[in-house]
Design a protein around this motif. Structure first.
Motif, PDB file in Angstrom:
ATOM      1  N   GLU A  18      34.101  70.278  43.482  1.00 27.56           N
ATOM      2  CA  GLU A  18      33.883  70.856  41.961  1.00 27.56           C
ATOM      3  C   GLU A  18      32.628  70.806  41.299  1.00 27.56           C
ATOM      4  O   GLU A  18      32.300  69.287  42.028  1.00 27.56           O
ATOM      5  CB  GLU A  18      34.986  69.758  41.493  1.00 27.56           C
ATOM      6  N   ARG A  19      32.138  71.297  40.713  1.00 31.54           N
ATOM      7  CA  ARG A  19      31.162  71.129  39.884  1.00 31.54           C
ATOM      8  C   ARG A  19      31.294  71.824  38.641  1.00 31.54           C
ATOM      9  O   ARG A  19      32.201  71.923  37.891  1.00 31.54           O
ATOM     10  CB  ARG A  19      29.795  72.111  40.557  1.00 31.54           C
ATOM     11  N   ASP A  28      37.101  79.268  40.959  1.00 31.56           N
ATOM     12  CA  ASP A  28      38.653  78.877  41.360  1.00 31.56           C
ATOM     13  C   ASP A  28      38.118  76.806  40.999  1.00 31.56           C
ATOM     14  O   ASP A  28      39.193  76.400  41.394  1.00 31.56           O
ATOM     15  CB  ASP A  28      38.576  78.851  42.922  1.00 31.56           C
ATOM     16  N   HIS A  29      36.876  76.509  41.259  1.00 25.93           N
ATOM     17  CA  HIS A  29      36.605  75.336  41.367  1.00 25.93           C
ATOM     18  C   HIS A  29      35.898  74.434  40.095  1.00 25.93           C
ATOM     19  O   HIS A  29      36.473  73.271  39.613  1.00 25.93           O
ATOM     20  CB  HIS A  29      35.714  74.997  42.782  1.00 25.93           C
ATOM     21  N   ARG A  85      35.023  60.181  39.874  1.00 26.11           N
ATOM     22  CA  ARG A  85      34.889  59.103  40.516  1.00 26.11           C
ATOM     23  C   ARG A  85      36.827  60.009  41.535  1.00 26.11           C
ATOM     24  O   ARG A  85      37.147  61.028  41.373  1.00 26.11           O
ATOM     25  CB  ARG A  85      36.739  59.341  39.485  1.00 26.11           C
ATOM     26  N   ASP A  86      36.813  58.790  42.814  1.00 19.28           N
ATOM     27  CA  ASP A  86      37.890  59.494  43.478  1.00 19.28           C
ATOM     28  C   ASP A  86      39.110  57.827  43.810  1.00 19.28           C
ATOM     29  O   ASP A  86      38.725  57.205  43.236  1.00 19.28           O
ATOM     30  CB  ASP A  86      36.797  60.166  44.882  1.00 19.28           C
ATOM     31  N   GLU A  87      39.304  58.203  44.931  1.00 16.69           N
ATOM     32  CA  GLU A  87      40.711  56.910  45.444  1.00 16.69           C
ATOM     33  C   GLU A  87      39.518  55.774  46.273  1.00 16.69           C
ATOM     34  O   GLU A  87      39.944  54.724  45.683  1.00 16.69           O
ATOM     35  CB  GLU A  87      41.297  57.302  46.478  1.00 16.69           C
ATOM     36  N   GLY A 116      27.157  68.724  40.938  1.00 17.07           N
ATOM     37  CA  GLY A 116      28.755  68.195  41.882  1.00 17.07           C
ATOM     38  C   GLY A 116      28.710  66.486  42.356  1.00 17.07           C
ATOM     39  O   GLY A 116      27.702  66.618  42.773  1.00 17.07           O
ATOM     40  N   PRO A 117      29.403  65.868  42.489  1.00 16.65           N
ATOM     41  CA  PRO A 117      29.864  64.556  43.582  1.00 16.65           C
ATOM     42  C   PRO A 117      29.830  65.382  44.454  1.00 16.65           C
ATOM     43  O   PRO A 117      30.251  66.142  44.195  1.00 16.65           O
ATOM     44  CB  PRO A 117      30.233  64.048  42.839  1.00 16.65           C
ATOM     45  N   TYR A 118      29.012  64.629  45.657  1.00 17.45           N
ATOM     46  CA  TYR A 118      29.101  65.086  46.816  1.00 17.45           C
ATOM     47  C   TYR A 118      30.579  64.700  47.497  1.00 17.45           C
ATOM     48  O   TYR A 118      30.183  65.495  48.310  1.00 17.45           O
ATOM     49  CB  TYR A 118      28.434  64.013  48.124  1.00 17.45           C
TER      50      TYR A 118
END
Length: 253
Positions: free
Chosen positions: A192-193, A142-143, A117-119, A186-188
């Motif tokens: 982050e994965r 880190d991700h 999900r993003d904005e 991970g989403p394109y």
């Protein structure tokens, strides 16, 4: 290590690409992650899946007592059920928690959708349709994040309650056995994965149910397939360090 059989009971079916299925005796048991790498982790029980235990009677007593290291005879006994290939074989201790689809602890209802999900956009994650066990959750670099799951081949509500109770009082650390897949998605639109480490139980359903009921750890011998995982050889070889497991084996993809 390289092991397995030319006539295994466990298999991975790619015929309906990009869909992908874990099979038992040639029958689809679970739909698992798509091969696209960006579509999210998947765990959906197939309607025709049978409740089946894939135990190895010859080493049952050793597993009930509990393994203290990788036992060659136990490895050989279960290798006969696995597809021929390279495996990262690990012995680990983990705390299982039984979750139901749509519950607060369900990865496929909480962390999975949040990760995709993003904005502006929300990409749907396939919901789980059967109960499973949550194991560890760890940071990777880190991700990325590692999410572990133990997936039963038998509905936990169909298990013999007397056998589950017997393991509650067992001495030592009874050991379960699983076929493992490391699927990394991970989403394109973000870096982050999610690393999904799925342990499909071959033996130890009652042991795992007992551990979950008592909030106790379970010892797990897992055979993580190199050839069928959606991960690189380097990522597979990092697993023992990431999850603090006793492991050995080489991966050559």
């Amino acid at each position: 290590m390289t092991l397995g059989s030319d006539n295994p009971r466990i298999g991975i079916d790619w015929e309906k690409r990009p869909s992908r299925y874990l099979t038992v005796d040639g029958v689809p048991a679970y739909q698992i992650a798509y091969g696209c790498g960006t579509c999210g982790l998947v765990l959906r029980r197939e309607p025709a899946a049978a409740n089946v235990l894939l135990s190895a009677a010859a080493v049952r007593d050793r597993l009930n007592i509990g393994l203290d290291g990788l036992d060659a005879e136990v490895v050989e006994a279960f290798a006969a059920q696995l597809p021929r290939g390279d495996y990262q074989v690990m012995l680990l201790d983990t705390l299982p928690t039984l979750v139901t689809p749509g519950s607060a602890g369900d990865y496929f209802a909480v962390e999975g959708p949040a990760g995709w999900r993003d904005e502006e956009l929300e990409y749907p994650i396939d919901p789980a349709n059967a109960s499973y066990y949550r194991l560890d959750r760890r940071d990777v670099g880190d991700h990325d994040e590692l999410f572990e799951f133990a997936v039963p081949m038998v509905d936990p509500t169909d298990l013999d309650t007397g056998t589950v109770e017997r393991y509650s009082n067992a001495a030592g650390r009874p050991t379960a056995v699983a076929f493992g897949l490391l699927d990394i998605e991970g989403p394109y639109f973000r870096e982050e994965r999610h690393w999904g480490l799925f342990h499909f139980l071959l033996d130890g359903h009652h042991k795992t149910a007992s551990a979950a009921a008592n909030d106790a750890p379970i010892r797990l011998l897992t055979f993580v397939s190199a050839g069928e995982s959606l991960a690189s050889a380097d990522e597979l070889l990092r697993l023992p360090e990431i999850i603090d497991a006793d492991g050995q084996g080489t991966v050559d993809r």
